[in-house]
Design a protein around this motif. Structure first.
Motif, PDB file in Angstrom:
ATOM      1  N   PRO A  21       3.138  -3.347   5.970  1.00  0.00           N
ATOM      2  CA  PRO A  21       2.983  -4.706   6.055  1.00  0.00           C
ATOM      3  C   PRO A  21       1.798  -5.145   5.492  1.00  0.00           C
ATOM      4  N   PHE A  22       1.965  -6.325   4.585  1.00  0.00           N
ATOM      5  CA  PHE A  22       0.481  -6.836   4.270  1.00  0.00           C
ATOM      6  C   PHE A  22       0.823  -8.199   3.625  1.00  0.00           C
ATOM      7  N   ASP A  23      -0.090  -9.036   3.592  1.00  0.00           N
ATOM      8  CA  ASP A  23      -0.173 -10.345   3.005  1.00  0.00           C
ATOM      9  C   ASP A  23      -0.079 -10.377   1.476  1.00  0.00           C
ATOM     10  N   ARG A  24       0.721 -10.583   0.924  1.00  0.00           N
ATOM     11  CA  ARG A  24       0.778 -10.216  -0.749  1.00  0.00           C
ATOM     12  C   ARG A  24       0.022 -11.179  -1.555  1.00  0.00           C
ATOM     13  N   GLU A  25       0.001 -12.537  -1.223  1.00  0.00           N
ATOM     14  CA  GLU A  25      -0.865 -13.305  -1.968  1.00  0.00           C
ATOM     15  C   GLU A  25      -2.096 -13.177  -1.617  1.00  0.00           C
ATOM     16  N   ALA A  26      -2.672 -12.756  -0.265  1.00  0.00           N
ATOM     17  CA  ALA A  26      -4.062 -12.672  -0.017  1.00  0.00           C
ATOM     18  C   ALA A  26      -4.438 -11.138  -0.708  1.00  0.00           C
TER      19      ALA A  26
ATOM     20  N   PHE B 262      -9.117   5.453  10.061  1.00  0.00           N
ATOM     21  CA  PHE B 262     -10.073   5.514   9.058  1.00  0.00           C
ATOM     22  C   PHE B 262     -10.033   4.004   8.219  1.00  0.00           C
ATOM     23  N   ASP B 263     -11.388   3.785   7.674  1.00  0.00           N
ATOM     24  CA  ASP B 263     -11.252   2.665   6.538  1.00  0.00           C
ATOM     25  C   ASP B 263     -10.559   3.257   5.242  1.00  0.00           C
ATOM     26  N   SER B 264      -9.570   2.565   4.956  1.00  0.00           N
ATOM     27  CA  SER B 264      -8.704   2.750   3.954  1.00  0.00           C
ATOM     28  C   SER B 264      -9.309   2.616   2.326  1.00  0.00           C
ATOM     29  N   MET B 265     -10.322   1.561   2.415  1.00  0.00           N
ATOM     30  CA  MET B 265     -10.847   1.397   1.207  1.00  0.00           C
ATOM     31  C   MET B 265      -9.807   0.734   0.275  1.00  0.00           C
ATOM     32  N   LEU B 266      -8.655   0.352   0.273  1.00  0.00           N
ATOM     33  CA  LEU B 266      -7.586  -0.214  -0.106  1.00  0.00           C
ATOM     34  C   LEU B 266      -7.108  -1.699   0.408  1.00  0.00           C
ATOM     35  N   HIS B 267      -7.250  -2.406  -0.386  1.00  0.00           N
ATOM     36  CA  HIS B 267      -6.673  -3.853  -0.056  1.00  0.00           C
ATOM     37  C   HIS B 267      -5.252  -3.847   0.508  1.00  0.00           C
ATOM     38  N   GLY B 268      -5.091  -4.303   1.587  1.00  0.00           N
ATOM     39  CA  GLY B 268      -3.658  -4.342   1.981  1.00  0.00           C
ATOM     40  C   GLY B 268      -3.351  -3.407   3.125  1.00  0.00           C
TER      41      GLY B 268
ATOM     42  N   ALA C 266      -3.113  -9.641  -3.328  1.00  0.00           N
ATOM     43  CA  ALA C 266      -3.308  -9.809  -4.862  1.00  0.00           C
ATOM     44  C   ALA C 266      -4.838 -10.687  -5.108  1.00  0.00           C
ATOM     45  N   ALA C 267      -5.031 -11.679  -4.468  1.00  0.00           N
ATOM     46  CA  ALA C 267      -6.251 -12.370  -4.546  1.00  0.00           C
ATOM     47  C   ALA C 267      -7.571 -11.560  -4.734  1.00  0.00           C
ATOM     48  N   ALA C 268      -7.597 -10.451  -3.501  1.00  0.00           N
ATOM     49  CA  ALA C 268      -8.615  -9.516  -3.223  1.00  0.00           C
ATOM     50  C   ALA C 268      -8.752  -8.856  -4.301  1.00  0.00           C
ATOM     51  N   TYR C 269      -7.511  -8.144  -5.123  1.00  0.00           N
ATOM     52  CA  TYR C 269      -7.982  -7.247  -6.086  1.00  0.00           C
ATOM     53  C   TYR C 269      -8.489  -8.255  -7.265  1.00  0.00           C
ATOM     54  N   ARG C 270      -8.049  -9.205  -7.552  1.00  0.00           N
ATOM     55  CA  ARG C 270      -8.625 -10.071  -8.719  1.00  0.00           C
ATOM     56  C   ARG C 270     -10.213 -10.309  -8.285  1.00  0.00           C
ATOM     57  N   GLU C 271     -10.379 -10.650  -7.123  1.00  0.00           N
ATOM     58  CA  GLU C 271     -11.849 -10.848  -6.938  1.00  0.00           C
ATOM     59  C   GLU C 271     -12.818  -9.410  -7.269  1.00  0.00           C
ATOM     60  N   ASP C 272     -12.056  -8.363  -7.303  1.00  0.00           N
ATOM     61  CA  ASP C 272     -12.642  -7.130  -7.537  1.00  0.00           C
ATOM     62  C   ASP C 272     -12.627  -6.654  -8.976  1.00  0.00           C
ATOM     63  N   GLY C 273     -12.036  -7.546  -9.808  1.00  0.00           N
ATOM     64  CA  GLY C 273     -12.019  -7.442 -11.116  1.00  0.00           C
ATOM     65  C   GLY C 273     -10.669  -7.067 -11.761  1.00  0.00           C
ATOM     66  N   LEU C 274      -9.806  -6.589 -11.155  1.00  0.00           N
ATOM     67  CA  LEU C 274      -8.475  -6.335 -11.536  1.00  0.00           C
ATOM     68  C   LEU C 274      -7.661  -7.725 -12.091  1.00  0.00           C
ATOM     69  N   THR C 275      -6.936  -7.526 -13.116  1.00  0.00           N
ATOM     70  CA  THR C 275      -6.568  -8.803 -13.805  1.00  0.00           C
ATOM     71  C   THR C 275      -4.859  -8.703 -13.396  1.00  0.00           C
ATOM     72  N   ALA C 276      -4.084  -9.870 -13.608  1.00  0.00           N
ATOM     73  CA  ALA C 276      -2.766  -9.694 -13.544  1.00  0.00           C
ATOM     74  C   ALA C 276      -2.000  -9.157 -14.842  1.00  0.00           C
ATOM     75  N   ASP C 277      -1.211  -8.351 -14.584  1.00  0.00           N
ATOM     76  CA  ASP C 277      -0.600  -7.573 -15.784  1.00  0.00           C
ATOM     77  C   ASP C 277       1.085  -7.736 -15.709  1.00  0.00           C
ATOM     78  N   GLY C 278       1.473  -8.868 -15.373  1.00  0.00           N
ATOM     79  CA  GLY C 278       2.972  -9.191 -15.485  1.00  0.00           C
ATOM     80  C   GLY C 278       3.532  -8.901 -14.217  1.00  0.00           C
ATOM     81  N   SER C 279       4.882  -8.703 -14.136  1.00  0.00           N
ATOM     82  CA  SER C 279       5.534  -8.418 -13.144  1.00  0.00           C
ATOM     83  C   SER C 279       6.667  -7.285 -13.363  1.00  0.00           C
ATOM     84  N   HIS C 280       7.178  -6.826 -12.563  1.00  0.00           N
ATOM     85  CA  HIS C 280       8.388  -5.655 -12.809  1.00  0.00           C
ATOM     86  C   HIS C 280       9.352  -5.733 -11.485  1.00  0.00           C
TER      87      HIS C 280
END
Length: 352
Positions: free
Chosen positions: A157-162, A128-134, A164-178
């Motif tokens: 498995p997923f394309d990490r850079e792609a 089914f469609d997960s509705m979740l990037h990645g 992350a870009a998709a989430y940013r396009e949806d309005g999420l913003t970078a919040d550092g790294s851990h």
């Protein structure tokens, strides 16, 4: 942000971790195991043989109608071996009072790869469609762990850079790294962390635990990367439960107050391990020191709906009692998220 994406963190984790294995969820509600009625749609009853005990366990009781011969069973590969590493201590996770939390662990990909052996209703729920990037759909998820009201982790498995870009396009913003994970967040969606083949997320709706969603995600990552104590290390009862559940394609459980379901029990869980012809259904109960009650588990298992009338073998290994039955794989059409408990049990596994 579209409404479907606005809800993705609230809905996708529960859907992927449970609905991918046939648990029917609607309205985006998170799965909450509720009572001890524990039912699996299996075969029509009848003896299916006595399952092979896990290494180190000594069979000490068997249902009188179970065959004496030990069945040789072939299982699909499992990919959930590291799931417990991503479960931090209850205190670290923000559990607001003494106690534990319930987990659900699943392995959709191996089941999807062997879907020709499954009931059509179960195999149909695997895609089914997960509705979740990645994650395009559940077929790519090697393992997923859900803590209702808390967080989700996915190994896929997923394309990490792609992604992350998709989430940013949806309005999420970078919040550092851990610890090598890139974090993105928004007030109305929650927090998502992207690692190498690993996604950790705490949705907007995860409000059952104390602390911020970002700190919770960081705590999960700390545990998963070996930089913080894990649930099974801090709570030996929970560690025994994880060991007793063994290899699986679907499992759930929790540690709890003594006697919350079986008298003197301190941790309870259930697991399914699928094979081409037979599926092992396992109930595991950990008892307090000096209070192991195998007879209570055997008595419950003899008539429990979980085993659908198939022969049950009980074994004791230290303080853990396990009840196993083999059911026809083709007859398992749905998995229910409930834990074993006697009729008078009071355990209701939720985030405590």
């Amino acid at each position: 942000m579209t409404e479907s994406r606005r809800r993705f963190l609230r809905r996708a984790g529960a859907a992927l971790s449970v609905a991918s294995l046939g648990g029917c969820l609607s309205g985006g509600n998170e799965p909450t195991p509720t009572d001890g009625s524990d039912a699996t749609t299996g075969g029509d009853g009848g003896s299916e043989g006595t399952p092979t005990p896990e290494p180190g366990a000594e069979p000490t009781a068997t249902r009188t109608d179970a065959p004496t011969a030990t069945a040789s069973v072939s299982y699909f590969p499992t990919t959930t071996g590291e799931f417990a590493a991503w479960l931090p201590t209850p205190r670290g996770a923000g559990v607001p009072k003494p106690g534990g939390y319930v987990f659900l662990s699943t392995a959709p990909a191996p089941l999807f790869d062997n879907r020709e052996h499954l009931d059509d209703r179960l195999s149909g729920a695997l895609r089914f469609d997960s509705m979740l990037h990645g994650i395009d759909d559940s077929a790519g998820i090697r393992s997923a762990t859900t803590v209702p009201g808390g967080w989700y982790t996915f190994e896929t498995p997923f394309d990490r850079e792609a992604v992350a870009a998709a989430y940013r396009e949806d309005g999420l913003t970078a919040d550092g790294s851990h610890r090598g994970f890139d974090l993105l967040s928004s007030d109305d969606a929650g927090v998502v962390a992207l690692g190498d083949d690993r996604i950790v997320l705490a949705p907007e709706s995860s409000t059952a635990l104390d602390g911020s969603r970002r700190s919770r995600v960081a705590t999960v990552i700390d545990a998963g990367t070996g930089n913080a104590q894990r649930y099974g290390e801090a709570d030996p009862d929970f560690g025994r439960l994880v060991d007793a559940l063994g290899s699986h394609h679907s499992a759930l459980g929790l540690s709890h107050e003594r006697g919350a379901n079986f008298a003197d029990a301190v941790a309870t869980g259930k697991a399914y391990r699928f094979g081409p012809e037979r599926t092992r259904v396992r109930a595991a109960v950990v008892f307090a020191e000096g209070a192991v009650r195998e007879s209570a588990v055997a008595s419950w298992a003899a008539d429990a709906d979980a085993f659908r009338g198939n022969a049950v073998a009980t074994t004791t290994n230290g303080r853990a009692v396990v009840a196993d039955a083999l059911v026809p794989t083709a007859g398992v059409s749905k998995l229910r998220t409930t834990v074993p408990a006697p009729d008078d049990g009071t355990a209701t596994p939720t985030v405590e």
